[in-house]
Design an enzyme around this catalytic site. Structure first.
Site, mmCIF file in Angstrom:
data_model
loop_
_atom_site.group_PDB
_atom_site.id
_atom_site.type_symbol
_atom_site.label_atom_id
_atom_site.label_comp_id
_atom_site.label_asym_id
_atom_site.label_seq_id
_atom_site.Cartn_x
_atom_site.Cartn_y
_atom_site.Cartn_z
ATOM 1 N N LYS A 180 54.709 10.243 41.686
ATOM 2 C CA LYS A 180 54.182 11.583 41.978
ATOM 3 C C LYS A 180 55.309 12.569 42.335
ATOM 4 O O LYS A 180 55.430 13.019 43.478
ATOM 5 C CB LYS A 180 53.156 11.523 43.124
ATOM 6 C CG LYS A 180 52.140 10.383 43.007
ATOM 7 C CD LYS A 180 50.959 10.720 42.148
ATOM 8 C CE LYS A 180 50.233 9.490 41.629
ATOM 9 N NZ LYS A 180 49.602 8.627 42.608
ATOM 10 N N ASP A 228 43.624 8.124 32.273
ATOM 11 C CA ASP A 228 43.273 7.781 33.656
ATOM 12 C C ASP A 228 42.025 8.592 34.003
ATOM 13 O O ASP A 228 42.015 9.808 33.850
ATOM 14 C CB ASP A 228 44.446 8.159 34.576
ATOM 15 C CG ASP A 228 44.120 7.990 36.052
ATOM 16 O OD1 ASP A 228 43.044 8.433 36.490
ATOM 17 O OD2 ASP A 228 44.948 7.422 36.789
ATOM 18 N N ASP A 244 40.924 2.137 36.714
ATOM 19 C CA ASP A 244 40.338 3.418 36.317
ATOM 20 C C ASP A 244 40.969 3.953 35.032
ATOM 21 O O ASP A 244 41.021 5.158 34.823
ATOM 22 C CB ASP A 244 40.513 4.437 37.443
ATOM 23 C CG ASP A 244 41.976 4.692 37.774
ATOM 24 O OD1 ASP A 244 42.835 3.884 37.370
ATOM 25 O OD2 ASP A 244 42.259 5.706 38.438
#
Ligand code: GDD
Ligand code: MG
Length: 358
Positions: free
Chosen positions: A162, A223, A111
Site C-alpha cells: 500500500k 480483487d 476475495d
C-alpha cells in the site's frame, strides 16, 4: 499438488453493509460464494484438501461448506479467536496441513477472482527450489495493493505494501493474492500473535537471502474488495469474461426460483437471485439481485447490489449503489454513484423528480 490454505477471515469493511451479515468470501458472485469459485478452480488444478483460515463470522463457512464433500475436496477449518492477520492466519492454518516440510502449499486470498494457472505456478515453484512463489499481476493504479518489483529472472527485489508516496510506486506489478510456499517456510512464521505476511514475513524472507519468485501473469484478475469491483466480478463471471469452468457465457443469470416479467430488460451480466422478482418493464443491468429481492415495474437498477429481500419500488433509479438486506427504496427515489443504504432502512416514496444527468 495436494493442499491449499484459503484466507477468509477479513472483516470486509469496504463492502459494508453487505458484509454485516455475510463474510466477504461468502458473498455470492454469479450465484456462488467467491470461496466456492476458488475452491472449484483449485480442485480442478489438483488440490484435494483445503484449510480455511477463518476469523470474522467463522461459523458461516462451516454451515455452508461442511466437510467439502459436495465440492469434491476435503475442507478443514482453522479458527482464530482474535484475527491474526494474513501471516498469523497462514501459520494457524498450517497446524491442519498434512503434507511434508518440502511440499508446496498454495495460499489464496479469499476475495480474488483469477484465471492464473495454479498447476503451472506450483510446478514452476517446485522446479525453482524457491522458498516462496507469488502470482503477480499488472494494474493501472497499484496504490491499493502490495507492489512487488522483480528482476529479469523473476526474483523478487522488494515488497512495498500500500504505497503512500509517488516515490514508492516503483512498479505496476502487484501481489495478486496467490502464493506457493514450501511448507517448512510457513512453519517458521511465529505463532500465537498477529503477523502480516505482506509487511513482515515476505520482507524477512528477502532479508534472509532466500529465493522468492514473482511470476507476472496477465490472465483475468480482480480483487472484490469494493462494491464496484464486486458487481463487476459477478457480471464478468456471468458473461464469461472471468473464468468459470463449465459455465456458458450469457447476458444474465437466473437462479432457481427467480421470476422475471417478459417486459423486463436484463443484461450486462446481471444475476437474479433465488426467489427474486423483477416486475413489469424494470431494467436491470450489470447488477446482483440477491435472494428474495424485488424490483418493481419502471424501476432501473444499474451496476448495483440489491441485498436479500430488499425492495426497489416502482420507478426508482439505482445506479452504482449498494442496498442492504431488507431495505425498501420507495417509489421514485434516485440513488447514484457510491450510495449505500443500511439493512432494514426504508426510504419513503418521493414525488420529487431529479434531473437524470447529475
Ligand atoms: N483468517 C484471516 N485472519 N484472514 C484474514 C485476516 C485475518 O486476520 N486479515 C485478512 N484476511 C484475509 C481476507 O479475508 C482476504 O481474503 C485476504 O486475507 C486479504 O485481505 P484483504 O483485506 O482483502 O487485503 P487487501 O486486498 O487490502 O490486500 C491484499 O490483497 C491484495 C490483492 O488483492 C494484500 O495481500 C496485497 O498485497 C495484495 O496486493
Ligand atoms: Mg482484498
Amino acid at each position: 499438488m495436494g493442499e491449499a490454505i484459503l484466507l477468509v477471515g477479513g472483516q470486509g469493511t469496504r463492502l459494508r453493509p453487505l458484509t454485516l451479515s455475510t463474510p466477504k468470501p461468502m458473498l455470492p458472485v454469479a450465484g456462488l460464494p467467491v470461496t466456492v469459485h476458488q475452491i472449484l478452480r483449485a480442485r480442478d488444478a489438483g488440490v484435494t484438501r483445503v484449510v480455511l483460515g477463518t476469523s470474522y463470522r467463522a461459523e458461516v463457512f462451516a454451515e455452508q461448506l461442511g466437510d467439502g464433500r459436495d465440492l469434491g475436496v476435503e475442507i478443514a477449518y482453522a479458527v482464530e479467536a482474535e484475527p491474526l492477520g494474513t501471516g498469523g492466519a497462514i501459520r494457524n492454518a498450517a497446524d491442519l496441513l498434512t503434507c511434508a516440510p518440502h511440499d508446496p502449499v498454495m495460499v489464496l486470498n479469499g476475495d480474488v477472482l483469477s484465471g492464473i494457472d495454479y498447476g503451472a505456478l506450483v510446478a514452476g515453484h517446485a522446479a525453482s527450489g524457491a522458498a516462496l512463489t507469488l502470482h503477480l499481476t499488472r494494474v493501472d493504479d497499484p496504490t491499493a495493493y502490495g507492489l512487488v518489483p522483480t528482476d529479469g529472472d523473476d526474483r523478487v527485489l522488494a515488497f512495498r505494501e500500500k504505497p503512500q508516496t509517488p516515490e514508492e510506486i516503483v512498479t505496476d506489478q502487484i501481489n495478486a493474492g496467490c502464493y506457493v510456499f514450501t511448507r517448512s517456510v510457513i512453519d517458521q512464521i511465529p505463532g500465537g500473535r498477529p503477523v502480516s505476511v505482506e509487511r513482515e514475513t515476505f520482507p524477512e524472507l528477502l532479508d534472509r537471502g532466500l529465493l522468492v519468485r514473482g511470476v507476472v501473469d496477465d490472465a483475468y484478475w480482480l480483487d472484490l474488495g469494493t462494491p464496484w469491483d464486486f458487481v463487476r466480478g459477478s457480471a464478468d463471471l456471468v458473461r464469461g469474461i472471468a473464468p468459470w469452468s463449465g459455465h456458458e457465457p450469457a447476458p444474465y443469470l437466473l437462479l432457481p426460483g427467480a421470476q422475471v416479467s417478459e417486459q423486463a430488460v436484463l443484461g450486462q451480466g446481471t444475476t437474479v437471485g433465488r426467489g427474486a422478482c423483477v416486475h413489469g418493464d424494470a431494467v436491470v443491468e450489470g447488477s446482483v439481485l440477491m435472494d428474495g429481492s424485488v424490483v418493481e415495474a419502471g424501476a432501473c437498477v444499474i451496476d448495483s447490489v440489491i441485498g436479500q429481500r430488499a425492495r426497489i419500488e416502482a420507478g426508482a433509479t439505482i445506479v452504482g449503489a449498494v442496498i442492504g438486506d431488507d431495505a425498501v427504496i420507495g417509489a421514485g427515489n434516485e440513488l447514484r454513484h457510491g450510495a449505500r443504504v443500511w439493512p432494514g432502512v426504508t426510504l419513503p416514496p418521493t414525488s420529487v423528480r431529479f434531473s437524470s444527468d447529475a
